[in-house]
Write a protein that holds these residues in place. Structure first.
Motif, short mmCIF file in Angstrom:
data_model
loop_
_atom_site.label_atom_id
_atom_site.label_comp_id
_atom_site.label_asym_id
_atom_site.label_seq_id
_atom_site.Cartn_x
_atom_site.Cartn_y
_atom_site.Cartn_z
N PHE A 18 0.88 -1.18 0.00
CA PHE A 18 0.00 0.00 0.00
C PHE A 18 0.92 1.24 0.00
O PHE A 18 1.55 1.54 1.01
N ILE A 19 1.02 1.85 -1.17
CA ILE A 19 1.94 2.99 -1.30
C ILE A 19 1.21 4.16 -1.96
O ILE A 19 0.56 3.97 -3.01
N ALA A 57 7.89 4.23 -1.31
CA ALA A 57 7.00 4.51 -0.17
C ALA A 57 7.53 5.70 0.63
O ALA A 57 6.76 6.57 1.06
N VAL A 58 8.84 5.74 0.85
CA VAL A 58 9.41 6.84 1.64
C VAL A 58 9.23 8.16 0.90
O VAL A 58 8.89 9.19 1.51
N ARG A 59 9.41 8.15 -0.42
CA ARG A 59 9.22 9.40 -1.18
C ARG A 59 7.76 9.85 -1.13
O ARG A 59 7.48 11.06 -1.03
N ALA A 60 6.84 8.90 -1.19
CA ALA A 60 5.41 9.26 -1.08
C ALA A 60 5.15 9.88 0.30
O ALA A 60 4.44 10.89 0.42
N ALA A 61 5.73 9.28 1.32
CA ALA A 61 5.53 9.79 2.69
C ALA A 61 6.16 11.18 2.83
O ALA A 61 5.61 12.07 3.49
N SER A 62 7.30 11.37 2.19
CA SER A 62 8.01 12.65 2.27
C SER A 62 7.19 13.74 1.56
O SER A 62 7.04 14.86 2.06
N HIS A 63 6.60 13.36 0.42
CA HIS A 63 5.79 14.30 -0.36
C HIS A 63 4.54 14.72 0.45
O HIS A 63 4.11 15.86 0.40
N ALA A 64 3.98 13.76 1.21
CA ALA A 64 2.74 14.02 1.95
C ALA A 64 2.99 14.75 3.27
O ALA A 64 2.05 15.23 3.91
N THR A 182 4.55 11.25 8.84
CA THR A 182 4.04 10.32 7.83
C THR A 182 4.86 9.04 7.95
O THR A 182 5.99 9.05 8.46
N VAL A 183 4.27 7.92 7.48
CA VAL A 183 4.72 6.61 7.96
C VAL A 183 4.95 5.62 6.83
O VAL A 183 4.17 5.55 5.88
N VAL A 184 6.02 4.83 6.97
CA VAL A 184 6.15 3.59 6.18
C VAL A 184 6.23 2.45 7.20
O VAL A 184 7.13 2.41 8.05
N LEU A 185 5.26 1.54 7.10
CA LEU A 185 5.18 0.41 8.03
C LEU A 185 5.70 -0.85 7.35
O LEU A 185 5.34 -1.15 6.22
N PRO A 209 -3.34 10.36 0.51
CA PRO A 209 -2.35 9.44 -0.03
C PRO A 209 -0.95 9.78 0.45
O PRO A 209 -0.59 10.96 0.55
N GLY A 210 -0.18 8.77 0.78
CA GLY A 210 1.22 8.97 1.17
C GLY A 210 1.43 9.13 2.66
O GLY A 210 2.54 8.97 3.16
N VAL A 211 0.36 9.46 3.41
CA VAL A 211 0.53 9.65 4.86
C VAL A 211 0.87 8.32 5.53
O VAL A 211 1.69 8.26 6.43
N PHE A 212 0.25 7.25 5.03
CA PHE A 212 0.48 5.92 5.61
C PHE A 212 0.75 4.93 4.47
O PHE A 212 -0.03 4.84 3.53
#
Ligand code: NAD
Length: 498
Positions: A18-19, A57-64, A182-185, A209-212
């Motif tokens: 889930f990314i 995933a980390v880039r999505a989290a960073s963007h969010a 924001t999180v990558v699990l 999107p991207g927060v989790f």
């Protein structure tokens, strides 16, 4: 397992990563089998991510991150409450998935689901308090004003184990989101199914999107990539002490913050004045809940000599009568261990205990297999040099020794490299408090079962932890502290003074 005992699943099992708000397949094109520990059958295969997926995933989290950080605490709290309600609404489904994947009796899984919802609600409450949180510090200068703000740490990597998959996730995820991170699990490769379903609930709660994000896969591929990614500000890890050490070393290369929740070898001290019925319940619960696969297992029993014979006789009876079997069958008190490696490890410990001269009082029954079922086992007179006394077994093995004085009991309890929890059983309230004060442990229960409330604290001394989870400590773990010092505004009063 009988056909009737099988859970019915109203939703398809989630198997993808889930990314950035989407369910996707990894660049690795690899999958991992997820095994039912009660039958050793493969339930399903899930996608196995790699470093490239962690990077995505980390880039999505960073963007969010910026937009999530800028939301008010109250807005973030509303998402957390929506997750809590979603968890409650799917309680039976989540509990069944966890018991299927992890093997714990369904009644224990229901307790876990309740804990998850309570944790999200508690951190929603704390998130709401953040909007008002700018704290002025008293400083000697009349010319200047210093305020402290707490800000989210950034993108955080959460790495969790298989024994309490949803609970260990909630204890990190709820405070991280509340703080504005924001999180990558990364779930355990053995038990990803409950967390993937939790991700579906979080998706339905409408998080941007991207927060989790969730990346399933192995520790060496996914976990290691999270601990070294330059955009990850902090890693919060729960798992074994050996892997915790690797995580800390990896995080050191980029000076990331780390929180570690690791192993234990915890004592329960039973004084001769204890209520014997209560003592038996607390010893059995502390050692055999979740088939002993608990970081907080109080698997070292220290009993004052006059009560030793009576306690051991009662424990032997309970161990012999423990019902081990299908986690969905009624009356079952203990399921299988969660994976083959753990099953083999526990069998090695039992052989080691016998070889080291511990006296085997009783082994309970267990189904022959298939399934990773282990006989609950009671050793007494265990040599303090034996691995079964010193090392975390993470299985249904109870070891008992006697003591003569309170000082001896405390010294033996503290004679370990761990310091997660301890239990004291006594009718003498003053002694209970005195011993609790002398124990090197992050949590001490006096005459109480292992209750853990989100409002309190979790974590230990020595090799058991770095940092604390739950309570305000759990939130602080995902915050940076910023001091802002500026000249005081010139007021008419100050002009007059001048
Ligand atoms: P583990 O250390 O083998 O794995 C934990 C997680 O780390 C898994 O997701 C795994 O894939 C990942 N991992 C493995 N290698 C990694 C690496 N090199 N870099 C990053 N991540 C990596 O632990 P486990 O066997 O899953 O869980 C059992 C252990 O967890 C026990 O020691 C138990 O005491 C501990 N535990 C502690 C607490 C606590 O609160 N203190 C709670 C639950 C479990």
């Amino acid at each position: 397992m009988s056909a009737q005992a099988r859970p019915l699943f109203e939703f398809p099992l989630r198997t993808r990563l889930f990314i950035d708000g989407a369910w996707c397949v990894p660049e690795t094109k690899q999958r991992l089998p997820v095994v039912n520990p009660s039958t050793e059958e493969t339930i399903v295969e899930v996608e196995a991510g790699g470093p490239a997926d962690v990077d995505r995933a980390v880039r999505a989290a960073s963007h969010a991150f910026l937009a999530w950080k800028q939301r008010s605490g109250a807005q973030r709290a509303a998402f957390l409450r929506a997750i809590a309600r979603g968890v409650e609404a799917h309680c039976e489904h989540l509990a069944a998935l966890q018991s299927l994947n992890n093997g714990k009796p369904i009644a224990e899984s229901r307790i876990d689901v309740g804990d998850v919802a309570a944790t999200f609600d508690y951190y929603a409450d704390l998130a709401e308090t953040l909007d008002a949180a700018e704290e002025e510090i008293a400083i000697p200068s009349s010319e200047h004003r210093a305020v402290i703000r707490r800000e989210p740490a950034g993108v955080v990597g959460l790495i969790v184990p298989w024994n309490f998959p949803m609970v260990t996730t909630a204890w990190k995820l709820a405070p991280a989101l509340a703080a504005g991170c924001t999180v990558v699990l990364k779930p355990s490769e053995f038990t990803p199914l409950p967390e993937l379903e939790l991700a579906a609930i979080i998706e339905r709660a409408g998080l941007p999107p991207g927060v989790f994000n969730v990346v399933t896969g192995t520790g060496t591929e996914v976990g290691a990539a999270l601990t070294t990614h330059p955009l990850v500000s902090k890693v919060s890890f729960t798992g074994s002490t050996a892997v915790g050490e690797q995580v800390m070393k990896a995080a050191a290369s980029s000076i990331k913050g780390v929180s570690l929740e690791l192993g234990g070898k915890s004592p329960i001290i039973v004084f001769a004045d204890a209520d014997l019925d209560l003592a038996v319940d607390l010893v059995v619960g502390g050692a055999f809940f979740n088939a002993g696969q608990m970081c907080s297992a109080t698997s070292r029993v220290l009993v004052e000599r006059p009560l030793a014979q009576a306690l051991i006789a009662r424990l032997a009876d309970r161990v012999a009568r423990t019902v081990v079997g299908d986690p969905f069958a009624s009356g079952v008190q203990m399921g299988p261990l969660t994976n083959r490696a753990q099953y083999e490890r526990v069998q090695r410990f039992i052989s080691r205990g016998k070889a080291d001269g511990a006296s085997l009082v009783v082994q309970g029954g267990a189904p022959e297999g298939p399934g990773y079922f282990v006989q609950p086992t009671l050793f007494v007179d265990v040599p303090t040099s034996s691995a079964v006394w010193r090392e975390e077994i993470f299985g249904p093995v109870l070891c008992v020794r006697s003591f003569d004085t309170e000082d001896d009991a405390v010294a033996s309890a503290n004679d370990t490299e761990f310091g997660l929890v301890a239990t004291v059983v006594t009718r003498d309230a003053a002694r209970g408090q005195r011993v609790a004060g002398a124990l090197q442990a992050g949590v001490v229960w006096i005459n109480a079962p292992q209750l853990i409330f989100p409002q309190t604290s979790w974590g230990g001394y020595k090799k058991s932890s770095i940092g604390r989870e739950l309570g305000p400590f759990g939130l602080a773990a995902f915050q940076e502290v910023k001091q802002i010092l500026s000249p005081r505004p010139v007021t008419s009063e100050r002009l007059f003074e001048a």
